[in-house]
Design an enzyme around this catalytic site. Structure first.
Site, PDB file in Angstrom:
ATOM      1  N   HIS A  39      -3.227   6.903   2.824  1.00 49.98           N
ATOM      2  CA  HIS A  39      -3.626   5.350   2.150  1.00 49.98           C
ATOM      3  C   HIS A  39      -4.892   5.267   2.753  1.00 49.98           C
ATOM      4  O   HIS A  39      -5.131   5.501   3.994  1.00 49.98           O
ATOM      5  CB  HIS A  39      -2.660   4.414   2.573  1.00 49.98           C
ATOM      6  CG  HIS A  39      -3.202   3.016   2.599  1.00 49.98           C
ATOM      7  ND1 HIS A  39      -3.597   2.613   1.276  1.00 49.98           N
ATOM      8  CD2 HIS A  39      -3.196   1.986   3.157  1.00 49.98           C
ATOM      9  CE1 HIS A  39      -4.005   1.186   1.023  1.00 49.98           C
ATOM     10  NE2 HIS A  39      -3.838   0.795   2.550  1.00 49.98           N
ATOM     11  N   ASN A  62     -10.360  -0.602   0.050  1.00 44.27           N
ATOM     12  CA  ASN A  62      -8.833  -0.353   0.265  1.00 44.27           C
ATOM     13  C   ASN A  62      -8.220  -0.974  -1.263  1.00 44.27           C
ATOM     14  O   ASN A  62      -8.259  -2.217  -1.546  1.00 44.27           O
ATOM     15  CB  ASN A  62      -8.200  -1.263   1.298  1.00 44.27           C
ATOM     16  CG  ASN A  62      -6.542  -1.281   1.517  1.00 44.27           C
ATOM     17  OD1 ASN A  62      -6.091  -0.714   0.546  1.00 44.27           O
ATOM     18  ND2 ASN A  62      -6.100  -1.911   2.485  1.00 44.27           N
ATOM     19  N   CYS A 105       0.613  -1.408   0.194  1.00 45.82           N
ATOM     20  CA  CYS A 105      -0.065   0.060   0.227  1.00 45.82           C
ATOM     21  C   CYS A 105       0.992   1.316   0.048  1.00 45.82           C
ATOM     22  O   CYS A 105       0.294   2.185  -0.173  1.00 45.82           O
ATOM     23  CB  CYS A 105      -1.108   0.019   1.194  1.00 45.82           C
ATOM     24  SG  CYS A 105      -1.867  -1.545   1.137  1.00 45.82           S
TER      25      CYS A 105
END
Ligand code: UT7
Length: 307
Positions: free
Chosen positions: A232, A262, A108
């Protein structure tokens, strides 16, 4: 030399999977997912190369530059179409680019790692770099596992980065990794994505805050000077806790995970583009981009926004 963001583009699959839809096959509810994560729905489908190519095409159009002018293609992804070849050359080919093209896997944190690589390439003479974050996490998701299936989504975001004289847009950055935490989030060959969510949650806030503080110290700014935090997108509670510790009101953060879940490497460019489209970014604004992920890895950058 410095770098300047010239244009942005995103792409997500058309297929929307709502919490409601997931609750028909999994022992979960819209309330649980939304309260614990902030996610309402996610996009599912496509491939990292197809989503990445579309986002990149849009970034080229946004910047008003040609594919032939690209000197490097850097793709951040944890979910390349295949192990071999990398997906960056597929994206380059789709756009008619024959410049060097390679993948970066920093989970990520990947997009910010790719931006930092672009910064380094610019310092060694590259004039224009196409940076992409693209993920096809749905392919590696166990759709019978409620702990993971509710969290992940597919998507892509891209930026055209030019080398410029002087400091440019990137004022400070901080990148790092700690492989002793590799066991917390994994996907083995042929397997599906698994994580110790509670443990990652606990560490994520501290890691993001410490990394952001180091990047701000290098940039010589304090958090009250930030117009926007673009984090993020893993969990809205992580974003809120990190902002609180940084002394930034939640209203100064960008949240898109309600719509996309996500999306790992794609989450920061998706959030940047959302902030741009909703006119939340003005010339000269100081913006903090910060992420963490499997590895564990982390990456933060202070950017002076230029229109
Ligand atoms: O991208 C970077 C990496 N990822 C992250 O940063 C994610 C970090 N972690 C998180 O966001 C959160 O830890 C989760 C969203 C994954 C989980 O939230 P939580 O508040 O930490 O919940 P929990 O794991 O403590 O689970 C609480 C309960 C458990 O039941 P018991 O043991 O209390 O009976 C779980 O089994 O919720 C249960 N549960 C669910 N219930 C309904 C777990 N997943 C679900 C679900 N629906 N989808």
């Amino acid at each position: 030399m410095g770098i300047q963001f010239r244009g942005w583009g995103t792409a997500v699959p058309d297929r929307i999977v709502s919490n409601e839809e997931l609750s028909q096959t999994l022992d979960t509810t819209d309330e649980w997912i939304f309260e614990r994560t902030g996610i309402r729905e996610r996009r599912v489908g496509g491939s990292s190369s197809s989503l990445g190519a579309l986002a990149a095409q849009r970034a080229l159009e946004d910047a008003g530059v040609s594919a032939e002018s690209i000197d490097y293609v850097v793709l951040a992804t944890t979910t390349p179409d295949s192990l071999i070849p990398a997906s960056a050359p597929l994206i380059a080919h789709a756009l008619g680019i024959t410049a060097p093209a390679f993948d970066v896997n920093a989970a990520c944190s990947g997009f910010m790692y790719a931006v930092r690589i672009a910064d380094g390439l610019a310092a060694t003479g590259a004039k224009r770099i196409l940076v992409i974050g693209a993920e096809n996490l749905s392919r590696w998701t166990d759709w019978n596992d409620r702990t993971m299936a509710v969290l992940l989504g597919d998507g892509a975001g891209a930026a055209i980065i030019d080398s410029v004289e002087g400091p440019g847009d990137l004022l400070g950055f901080d990148l790092g990794s700690d492989g002793s935490l590799a066991h917390l989030l994994r996907c083995d060959h042929g397997g599906t994505i698994w994580m110790d969510g509670k443990e990652i949650f606990r560490r994520a806030v501290r890691i993001m805050v410490e990394s952001a503080e180091r990047a701000m110290a290098i940039a010589g700014i304090s958090s009250d000077q930030l117009s926007l935090v673009i984090p993020h997108q893993a969990n809205v509670r992580i974003i809120q806790a990190a902002c609180q510790r940084l002394g930034v009101e939640a209203e100064r953060s960008v949240v898109v995970l309600d719509r996309y879940g996500n999306t790992s490497s794609a989450s920061i460019p998706l959030a940047v583009d959302d902030a741009r489209q909703s006119q939340r970014l003005k010339d000269g604004d100081l913006v903090l981009m910060t992420g963490f992920g499997a590895g564990m890895t982390w990456a933060s950058a202070v950017v002076r926004w230029s229109a």
